[in-house]
Design a protein around this motif. Structure first.
Motif, short mmCIF file in Angstrom:
data_model
loop_
_atom_site.label_atom_id
_atom_site.label_comp_id
_atom_site.label_asym_id
_atom_site.label_seq_id
_atom_site.Cartn_x
_atom_site.Cartn_y
_atom_site.Cartn_z
N ALA A 187 67.62 1.31 69.03
CA ALA A 187 67.75 0.00 68.89
C ALA A 187 67.80 -0.84 70.19
O ALA A 187 68.65 -0.35 71.29
CB ALA A 187 68.91 -0.51 67.96
N LEU A 207 63.11 -2.06 67.05
CA LEU A 207 63.50 -0.63 67.13
C LEU A 207 62.20 -0.29 68.27
O LEU A 207 61.01 -0.64 68.20
CB LEU A 207 62.97 0.18 65.99
CG LEU A 207 64.15 0.34 65.06
CD1 LEU A 207 63.68 0.68 63.60
CD2 LEU A 207 65.22 1.35 65.63
N GLY A 230 62.79 -5.54 63.81
CA GLY A 230 64.19 -5.14 62.75
C GLY A 230 64.27 -5.70 61.68
O GLY A 230 64.72 -5.26 60.75
#
Ligand code: 16G
Length: 249
Positions: A187, A207, A230
């Motif tokens: 992340a 991501l 995301g």
């Protein structure tokens, strides 16, 4: 029907009932859901229970709150199975989403040493760089920056790749069929240039994915770095208990 005698909290039961309405299409995409008061009456529960159930669905991305206007059924996020090796095109089609792509860069060049090593290139070996904005129903979902050994697919530079599946083309024209891939995910906060392309705010959670793909004979033929939104995408994986005898047959 909610069961007040059940040990499952009422807000959780209500969440499941509301989720079913979305899944069954009773509450259609983009439409406004009933008010808190209506939901209280329909399900015989308190405002607090309704609020908690709705808040969970907002948090899960299934509902969207538009302050001042109400709460709406959100566009579902695209799910991708992590234990299946697929292409972007296959992932989208499996979810009834129209795949697409816009070419951001298509060139030939000398790779970074780490990329050359991952792709097991000989000294001086070149790569084709294919950077694409991937679209889901016309909306930006990801940026994929693929590096392919030039000697394995030199003709690619002459191809028109807009809205085309790279994996299908590599298999059909160059005999490069997906066999296994090594994939890493982390992340990150989206850097500004990518955020502009994806239409999200700078620093929004995304991501960052690195994939090294091998063909059946063990040749690494693609190293891709991607950034996936995301808020529009999630990964799912099936986990097995290695110690459970029934898996060992
Ligand atoms: C997937 C792969 C990407 C590959 C693309 C090919 C991830 C994170 N990445 O998106 O490496 O280049 O599929 O898709 O899954 P295509 O065949 O639709 O062009």
């Amino acid at each position: 029907m909610l069961d007040k005698t059940s040990p499952i909290p009422l807000y959780h039961q209500l969440r499941t009932v509301l989720e079913d309405k979305i899944a069954a299409g009773e509450w259609k995409l983009g439409t406004q859901i009933p008010s808190e008061r209506e939901l209280c009456e329909q399900h015989g529960v308190s405002r607090l229970t309704v609020r908690q159930a709705v808040a969970e669905l907002v948090h899960a991305g299934q509902l969207i709150r538009d302050h001042g206007r109400g709460t709406f059924v959100a566009q579902p996020r695209v799910e991708q199975r992590l234990n299946q090796l697929t292409s972007f095109t296959q992932d989208m089609i499996a979810r009834d989403v129209l795949p697409g792509s816009r070419i951001l860069d298509m060139s030939i060049g000398a790779p970074e040493p780490a990329v050359a090593q991952a792709l097991q290139l000989e000294p001086g070996g070149k790569v084709i760089v294919l950077k694409r904005l991937r679209l889901a129903n016309g909306e930006p979902l990801a940026i994929e920056n693929a590096h392919l050994p030039h000697k394995l697919c030199a003709g690619l530079l002459a191809e028109s790749l807009e809205n085309v599946s790279l994996y299908e083309l590599l298999a059909a024209k160059y005999g490069l069929t997906l066999h296994v891939a090594d994939q890493r995910l982390e992340a990150i906060a989206c850097p500004a240039p990518e955020a502009n392309l994806l239409g999200i705010s700078r620093g929004a959670p995304v991501l960052h994915i690195q994939r090294l793909t091998f063909s059946r004979d063990g040749t690494p033929f693609e190293y891709t770095e991607s950034i996936y939104r995301g808020d529009k995408h999630f990964f799912r994986i099936e986990l097995r208990n290695e110690y459970d005898e029934s898996h060992r047959r």
